[in-house]
Design an enzyme around this catalytic site. Structure first.
Site: not given
Ligand code: IMP
Ligand code: MG
Length: 184
Positions: A52, A108, A111, A139, A160-161, A167, A173
């Site tokens: 990402g 990127d 979340d 987020k 979701f973005v 992606d 992307r």
């Molecule tokens: P985390 O471990 O939940 O913080 O997730 C991180 C990963 O989930 C990011 O590096 C993204 O690859 C993916 N991700 C989380 N939210 C989104 C979104 O809204 N769009 C696209 N990818 C996302």
């Molecule tokens: Mg990522």
């Protein structure tokens, strides 16, 4: 996923642009200057976690003037049930010892916070000179594991973005902006 369902995902699901290319460029210029100021001529290693962050990495490294090396990792996180203290499995690791480097992780989006908190733990254990995190998007409303980046360029609501490296089913992307994914 078969070709037909992937095509259905791709078609016209760019609901609305939420961050323009111009806004991204401006924010990157600003954070580039802050990074230059902080490291003050000292060399750094930018580490991006694929896939990402590859677009953000490409633009950010060109907004930085301190000597900088770049590295890439690929990681997958595994969690059981509701346990959030999972382990990150590195499917592609850095090709160098980071103990001589000031490391900046380039992400990127944060979340739940799981991926980055695991990667930070892992890289800290390798004793870099210092370790900081820059994320394009955050987020905070979705956080499960407490995590705060040193630099966060934009905060986004809980939807979701896509675009600018992010992606949906590997598509989108290549959009030059960040958009909300969904039906118009
Ligand atoms: P985390 O471990 O939940 O913080 O997730 C991180 C990963 O989930 C990011 O590096 C993204 O690859 C993916 N991700 C989380 N939210 C989104 C979104 O809204 N769009 C696209 N990818 C996302
Ligand atoms: Mg990522």
């Amino acid at each position: 996923m078969n070709e037909l369902s992937k095509k259905e995902i791709f078609e016209d699901k760019i609901k609305r642009v939420i961050i323009t290319k111009e806004e991204i460029d401006e924010a990157i210029k600003k954070v580039g200057k802050e990074i230059d100021k902080l490291y003050d001529g000292r060399p750094i290693l930018l580490v991006s976690v694929l896939k990402g962050a590859f677009v953000f990495m490409a633009d950010l490294c060109r907004a930085i003037s301190v000597p900088c090396e770049i590295g890439f990792m690929c990681a997958k996180s595994y969690y059981e049930g509701t346990d959030s203290s999972g382990v990150v499995k590195i499917t592609m690791d850095l090709d160098k010892d980071i103990s001589e480097f000031h490391v900046v992780i380039v992400e990127d989006i944060i979340d739940t916070g799981r991926t980055l908190s695991d990667i930070v733990k892992l890289l800290k254990a390798r004793n870099p000179l210092s370790l900081k995190v820059v994320t394009l998007l955050d987020k905070p409303s979705r956080r499960i594991v407490e995590f705060e980046a040193d630099w966060s360029l934009f905060t986004v609501p809980d939807f979701f973005v896509i675009g600018y490296g992010l992606d949906c089913a590997e598509y989108y992307r290549n959009l030059p902006y960040i958009a909300e994914f969904g039906e118009k």
